[in-house]
Design an enzyme around this catalytic site. Sequence first.
Site, PDB file in Angstrom:
ATOM      1  N   LYS A   1      40.763  52.001  20.049  1.00 16.16           N
ATOM      2  CA  LYS A   1      41.685  53.132  19.942  1.00 16.16           C
ATOM      3  C   LYS A   1      43.153  52.730  19.828  1.00 16.16           C
ATOM      4  O   LYS A   1      43.973  53.483  19.297  1.00 16.16           O
ATOM      5  CB  LYS A   1      41.500  54.084  21.116  1.00 16.16           C
ATOM      6  CG  LYS A   1      41.944  53.559  22.467  1.00 16.16           C
ATOM      7  CD  LYS A   1      41.780  54.625  23.541  1.00 16.16           C
ATOM      8  CE  LYS A   1      42.279  54.153  24.891  1.00 16.16           C
ATOM      9  NZ  LYS A   1      42.121  55.194  25.924  1.00 16.16           N
TER      10      LYS A   1
ATOM     11  N   LEU B   1      44.278  44.323  19.353  1.00 16.26           N
ATOM     12  CA  LEU B   1      43.008  43.869  19.907  1.00 16.26           C
ATOM     13  C   LEU B   1      43.263  43.041  21.165  1.00 16.26           C
ATOM     14  O   LEU B   1      44.367  42.576  21.409  1.00 16.26           O
ATOM     15  CB  LEU B   1      42.254  43.034  18.870  1.00 16.26           C
ATOM     16  CG  LEU B   1      41.989  43.688  17.509  1.00 16.26           C
ATOM     17  CD1 LEU B   1      41.204  42.741  16.614  1.00 16.26           C
ATOM     18  CD2 LEU B   1      41.263  45.012  17.663  1.00 16.26           C
TER      19      LEU B   1
ATOM     20  N   LYS C   1      50.189  35.958  34.004  1.00 10.62           N
ATOM     21  CA  LYS C   1      50.272  34.518  34.255  1.00 10.62           C
ATOM     22  C   LYS C   1      51.531  33.930  33.626  1.00 10.62           C
ATOM     23  O   LYS C   1      52.081  32.941  34.136  1.00 10.62           O
ATOM     24  CB  LYS C   1      49.028  33.805  33.712  1.00 10.62           C
ATOM     25  CG  LYS C   1      47.709  34.356  34.238  1.00 10.62           C
ATOM     26  CD  LYS C   1      47.713  34.545  35.746  1.00 10.62           C
ATOM     27  CE  LYS C   1      46.538  35.348  36.234  1.00 10.62           C
ATOM     28  NZ  LYS C   1      46.622  36.784  35.977  1.00 10.62           N
TER      29      LYS C   1
ATOM     30  N   VAL D   1      46.566  49.979  43.180  1.00 10.77           N
ATOM     31  CA  VAL D   1      45.560  50.259  44.212  1.00 10.77           C
ATOM     32  C   VAL D   1      44.137  50.254  43.654  1.00 10.77           C
ATOM     33  O   VAL D   1      43.204  50.666  44.339  1.00 10.77           O
ATOM     34  CB  VAL D   1      45.850  51.610  44.902  1.00 10.77           C
ATOM     35  CG1 VAL D   1      47.168  51.564  45.643  1.00 10.77           C
ATOM     36  CG2 VAL D   1      45.844  52.756  43.892  1.00 10.77           C
TER      37      VAL D   1
ATOM     38  N   ARG E   1      41.418  50.332  39.872  1.00 10.80           N
ATOM     39  CA  ARG E   1      41.249  50.825  38.520  1.00 10.80           C
ATOM     40  C   ARG E   1      39.989  51.684  38.420  1.00 10.80           C
ATOM     41  O   ARG E   1      39.053  51.529  39.201  1.00 10.80           O
ATOM     42  CB  ARG E   1      41.166  49.648  37.525  1.00 10.80           C
ATOM     43  CG  ARG E   1      42.391  48.751  37.546  1.00 10.80           C
ATOM     44  CD  ARG E   1      42.269  47.623  36.530  1.00 10.80           C
ATOM     45  NE  ARG E   1      42.308  48.114  35.167  1.00 10.80           N
ATOM     46  CZ  ARG E   1      43.423  48.360  34.479  1.00 10.80           C
ATOM     47  NH1 ARG E   1      44.612  48.157  35.040  1.00 10.80           N
ATOM     48  NH2 ARG E   1      43.376  48.804  33.233  1.00 10.80           N
TER      49      ARG E   1
ATOM     50  N   ASP F   1      34.334  46.208  32.601  1.00 13.82           N
ATOM     51  CA  ASP F   1      34.813  47.066  33.683  1.00 13.82           C
ATOM     52  C   ASP F   1      34.052  48.375  33.828  1.00 13.82           C
ATOM     53  O   ASP F   1      34.185  49.056  34.842  1.00 13.82           O
ATOM     54  CB  ASP F   1      36.301  47.401  33.481  1.00 13.82           C
ATOM     55  CG  ASP F   1      37.209  46.209  33.736  1.00 13.82           C
ATOM     56  OD1 ASP F   1      36.681  45.097  33.937  1.00 13.82           O
ATOM     57  OD2 ASP F   1      38.441  46.389  33.732  1.00 13.82           O
TER      58      ASP F   1
ATOM     59  N   HIS G   1      40.355   9.569  40.610  1.00 14.54           N
ATOM     60  CA  HIS G   1      41.418   9.555  41.620  1.00 14.54           C
ATOM     61  C   HIS G   1      42.741   9.165  40.957  1.00 14.54           C
ATOM     62  O   HIS G   1      42.773   8.264  40.119  1.00 14.54           O
ATOM     63  CB  HIS G   1      41.071   8.528  42.700  1.00 14.54           C
ATOM     64  CG  HIS G   1      42.133   8.351  43.736  1.00 14.54           C
ATOM     65  ND1 HIS G   1      42.344   9.258  44.750  1.00 14.54           N
ATOM     66  CD2 HIS G   1      43.062   7.368  43.907  1.00 14.54           C
ATOM     67  CE1 HIS G   1      43.334   8.842  45.514  1.00 14.54           C
ATOM     68  NE2 HIS G   1      43.798   7.693  45.020  1.00 14.54           N
TER      69      HIS G   1
END
Length: 475
Positions: free
Chosen positions: A37, A41, A54, A279, A281, A321, A454
């Site tokens: 929509k 992208l 970030k 708070v 989604r 989600d 190391h």
Amino acid sequence: MADVEKKDTVIIGAGPGGYVAAIRASELGQKVTLIEKSDTLGGVCLNVGCVPSKALIQAGHRLEQAEDGSTYGISTKSATIDFKKTQEWKQTKVVDRMTSGVQMLMKKHHVDVVNGEAVFLSDTQLRVMPTGEKQFMSTDTGQTFEYNNLIIATGSHPIQIPNFKFEGRVVDSTGGLNLPEIPKEFVVIGGGYVGTELAGAYASLGAHVTIIEGTKSILPNFAKDMVSVVLKKLKKKGVDVITNAMAKKSEQDDKSVSVTYAVDGKETTIKADYCMVTVGRKPNTDTLGLEYTKVKLNDRGLIEVDNQGRTASEHIWAVGDVVPGAALAHKAFAEAKTAAGAISGEKTANDWLSVPAVCFSDPEIATVGYSEAAAKDKGIKVKTAKFPFAGNARAVSLDAPDGFFRLIYTDDDNKNVVGAEAVGFEASTMAGEMSIIVNDGMNVEDVALTIHPHPTLNEPIQESADIAMGLPTHV
């Protein structure tokens, strides 16, 4: 109404779940149509979420390093920041570069990208209207698609709480990422992943930040001793953390916003330049017309799916989600590949236990699998082995000795690793190896015998395994 167009695989949403599903489906021979929509992208994560946040976090770290190099014997003059240029860099060199990369990938995989908003007509048909015009469904301005299979990957949107409408100086996370200036005073309501990350970023950039959190601690999904390391650093940056607090109301003018909160019934009002509300989604499922399909939602509006992403409709799948579980981009990546593979007949399945969770706080937190408490809740008897970053040469040379790594393993002869946790400098870089350990069902001896170079920040993984074996080396 226009003629119905026949489609093979349709995907709604071009965020992490959607565009990755499009790539994998195309690679597996499906002809893909991707509906988005917005005019870009990549979804929330790439445009106004994990990636640009970030960038701001990195800018904050660079400013802190430039302002004080005395630890290394370096004398530096007072550093300054042109925040307008910082925001331009974040947008053009980071976000725009990544979104253009997604566009290139869609072309390379011959994905047909359609701009508009989709609404289901049935389990096998949907209508795509120009963005913002779904109310004119009876017109001829849209397109009707009939599909063989469809993947819903529409993502989520910020929750808005009463008396904190997103306008002016009250912003959501998107607004928080795009402030025109570094605020002198910044209030963050919600101390979860996003709130804590951006609170730390703006504190590094010079703002005085106040976090207002409703529970007894910020980052409530992580172990208390891990959170305490982050809290120590936040307080060093001058951040005020107010817990067990309920945000009541906001009032603003053209110069500031006043935020009123209550703790134990006592109200306090503080003034800030901006207030950001983070708070949680909500899934973007309520305007899709799912009532015209067999797709089932739970009481949180999330789509019920099986371990391949299949919904109650044989033609419709869902990832990211909009389905239960952590709202993480890399989880959406994995679910997208699984769903696309399942549509092609592959015997794919999601494994949510080994999904890493990372908070880019300062220092970072990374976890995979069960925590000690979660394992015990599942009836799994476990032990833990913990190695401090203060004993790691690389961490000390980076002036980042705070934090630790911890293995959670079964309390039996097998000593299988069921969880791993890290809090410390660049803990996120350890998450991939942590996921392999848990996903492959390795035991502590397997980890102990894996030679780590190391000096590196990943050595505490092997060191913790040595401790679990009863053979500690550097502690």
